[in-house]
Structure formats: structure tokens, C-alpha cells
Design a protein around this motif. Structure first.
Motif, PDB file in Angstrom:
ATOM      1  N   ASN A 169       0.823  -1.213   0.000  1.00  0.00           N
ATOM      2  CA  ASN A 169       0.000   0.000   0.000  1.00  0.00           C
ATOM      3  C   ASN A 169       0.853   1.258   0.000  1.00  0.00           C
ATOM      4  OD1 ASN A 169      -2.730  -0.735  -0.194  1.00  0.00           O
ATOM      5  ND2 ASN A 169      -2.702  -1.507   1.904  1.00  0.00           N
ATOM      6  N   TYR A 192      -9.463   0.976  -5.217  1.00  0.00           N
ATOM      7  CA  TYR A 192      -9.726  -0.044  -4.203  1.00  0.00           C
ATOM      8  C   TYR A 192      -9.162  -1.409  -4.587  1.00  0.00           C
ATOM      9  CZ  TYR A 192     -12.948   3.216  -1.949  1.00  0.00           C
ATOM     10  OH  TYR A 192     -13.487   4.305  -1.315  1.00  0.00           O
ATOM     11  N   ARG A 282      -7.439   1.771   2.777  1.00  0.00           N
ATOM     12  CA  ARG A 282      -6.134   1.141   2.546  1.00  0.00           C
ATOM     13  C   ARG A 282      -5.203   1.259   3.759  1.00  0.00           C
ATOM     14  NH1 ARG A 282      -4.734  -0.752  -2.198  1.00  0.00           N
ATOM     15  NH2 ARG A 282      -6.031  -0.355  -4.014  1.00  0.00           N
TER      16      ARG A 282
END
Length: 335
Positions: A169, A192, A282
Motif C-alpha cells: 500500500n 480499491y 487502505r
């Protein structure tokens, strides 16, 4: 697949590390290669790289960050192992190793050939592309550096399989930034998505390549790539580069830029709300607002800060960045 730039090629593939030997032989006819990496990457890929680059004699140098001390330590080890002007350096690792390795290559013997082999998502889509090299100083991030292109960038998405979710991420923050700057459709696809496929990685690389070739020395257009970085770098610096990963820091920085953009009637509120939800989902941010005043001193040392103001990057809409020269006092007045 090959992505051509005006100065070097980017070889993008998946699970073909064994092909790196032939790719390097196309651009380097010597035998000695000095590999700058960190301990984690060394432990993971020493055998893999050694088996892949079977036609070369490899010397590994372990780095411990990208400050002046680590730079000096790496350079000393290279000289101790009798590096020469016609040898090759490989920077094997994430953004820190890539920045340091490139800076070492640009300064040792006033310039030596080097190859980037990025092993994280962030370094594959961002820091290995464009020829920026740097180390940090006590005054801020990337303040001592150079523009120095590699002769080749070798990207294999198989390296990404070893990343934990936080590190992945970390790179997704840069991918989201690129999509916000370039393409609403790409943003909607990836915001996403758990993992990027190779074509989505290619699209982010191609956008950065496009901007870099317009403005290779970061004088105007390339500055849009610093969206979120003015406050992001200050956040990293204030936390002594130990609390936030780069992608987490620029996530907060992007939100700050959008918030200031709203107050100047540049940015639509829906972009902030949507990005806030994406970044929270996230786990790139925890809270919506940080205490901005503590970053004031470190924002002053941003590379875009000049005598008549700082070039601040806003978004008019997704895919439409805008550079505005702002006085420091005006910037703080909006927070």
C-alpha cells in the motif's frame, strides 16, 4: 515488454528474472558488477540474482539508509573492493536503495554506469524512473542529489510477491497519486484494487515517463509529480523517517493539498471526500487531520521553495493538476 525513454529502456516483465543476464549484456560488456542493496533484499534475492547474472562477477555492498553516513560507507566499500570507472553498479531494492545507488553512481569517478532493479511497488512505478538520485540531510529529504539516468531499468513484478500489505500500500499511494494526476478512469479502476496487474503498472510508468521527458530537470511541468509531497516530506522529516512510510506521509500530504485547493476554489470537495475514504480503507492514514504547525519549519526546506514562494500542486479535477506559486505565509493561512 519494453518501454522506451529518450535515454534508456525500461524492461517490464513478470517472473523473468532469469532474463536479466542477457538484458544487461546488451548494455554492458564488462564483467565486474557492484550491487548496492539492503540487508532484507540481500537475504531474499542474493541466490536468485547470482544465478541470474551468471556471466558476471558480483560484489554486494549492503547499505543502511540514504543519509550522508550511509553514502560514505557504501563509497568506501566500493573503493576497498577496487571499483573502476568502467565497472557497473546495480541498485537492487526499493526507493531508498535506488536513490542512494543512483547518487553513488553519479558521483563516484564523476559518473559511472548503473542499472536500476527496483523490488517494491513504489520504486517500480516511481522512484526508479526519471533519473532523480538523492540522499537526505538533517534539514530534509532528498536535499543532496543529482539528475543522473541509469542505462537500463529492469522491473519484474515477481519481486512484489514478498511485500507485506503495508509495504504494498506504500506503493499504491504513489499509484493513486499518478492516477489522480493523469486519468480519472485509471483512478476509478485502481483505487480499491488489492493488487495492480502488469498493464496498470505500465500505465503509471508511462505517465511518469511522459512528464519527465517534457521536463527532465524538474523546472516546471515535472513538478506536478510532487503532488502531496510538500507536506509529505515534512511529515517524514518531523517523524525522523521512522513513523510513516513515504506513501503514508504523502497520503496526508495529498489531503492537505486538496483541502487548501478547496479554500482557493480550485478543487471540488468530492475529490477530498473520495480520496479520504480510499486512503482510510487502505490504512494509509489513520486520522483526517494532523497538527500542521509542527511541519512549518520543514516545509521551508522543500526543494520547490524559492525566494518568491513555493510551487504548490493542486488538482482542479482528477486528471487536471495545477501548479500555483504561493507565498509561505499564504500557504499556512489556508490551514
Amino acid at each position: 515488454m519494453i518501454i522506451e525513454t529518450s535515454n534508456y529502456n525500461i524492461f517490464l516483465t513478470s517472473d523473468e528474472i532469469s532474463s536479466f543476464n542477457e538484458k544487461i549484456k546488451e548494455v554492458y560488456q564488462g564483467r565486474k558488477i557492484f550491487v548496492i542493496t539492503d540487508q532484507i533484499v540481500y537475504d531474499l534475492y542474493f541466490e536468485t540474482l547470482k544465478n541470474s547474472l551468471k556471466d558476471f562477477e558480483l560484489f554486494f555492498v549492503i547499505s543502511k539508509g540514504k543519509n550522508f553516513d550511509s553514502y560514505q560507507e557504501v563509497v568506501n566499500k566500493l573503493f576497498q573492493n577496487k571499483i573502476q570507472k568502467n565497472n557497473l553498479i546495480i541498485a537492487l531494492g526499493g526507493g531508498v536503495v535506488g536513490d542512494l545507488g543512483g547518487f553513488v553512481a553519479s558521483t563516484i569517478f564523476r559518473g559511472i554506469k548503473y542499472v536500476q532493479i527496483p523490488t517494491t511497488l513504489l520504486s517500480q512505478i516511481d522512484s526508479s524512473i526519471g533519473g532523480k538520485t538523492a540522499i537526505d540531510t538533517e534539514y530534509g529529504k532528498n536535499l543532496l542529489g543529482s539528475f543522473y539516468n541509469p542505462i537500463l531499468v529492469l522491473i519484474d513484478t515477481k519481486f512484489l510477491d514478498t511485500l507485506n500489505s503495508r509495504e504494498y500500500n506504500n506503493g499504491m499511494a504513489e499509484a493513486i497519486k499518478m492516477a489522480l494526476l493523469s486519468n480519472k478512469e485509471l483512478y476509478e479502476i485502481i483505487k480499491y484494487k488489492e493488487k495492480l496487474d502488469i498493464l496498470e503498472i505500465k500505465k503509471t510508468i508511462e505517465y511518469k515517463k511522459l512528464i519527465v521527458e517534457i521536463d527532465p530537470y524538474d523546472l516546471k511541468e515535472r513538478r506536478v509529480l510532487n503532488f502531496g509531497h510538500t507536506f509529505g516530506h515534512a511529515i517524514e522529516k518531523t517523524a525522523n523517517y521512522s513513523v510513516y512510510k513515504h506513501g503514508e506521509a504523502i497520503s496526508y500530504g495529498m489531503l492537505v493539498a486538496l483541502k487548501i485547493g478547496e479554500k482557493h476554489n480550485i478543487t471540488n470537495r468530492f475529490i477530498y471526500d473520495d480520496l479520504l475514504n480510499v486512503l482510510k480503507t487502505r490504512k494509509l492514514i489513520e486520522t483526517e487531520i494532523l497538527e500542521y504547525d509542527i511541519y512549518k519549519k520543514d516545509v521551508f526546506y522543500d526543494k520547490k521553495n524559492e525566494s518568491d514562494g513555493i510551487d504548490f500542486i493542486f488538482l482542479e479535477e482528477i486528471g487536471k493538476p495545477k501548479i500555483v506559486r504561493m507565498k509561505s505565509e499564504d500557504l499556512w493561512a489556508e490551514l
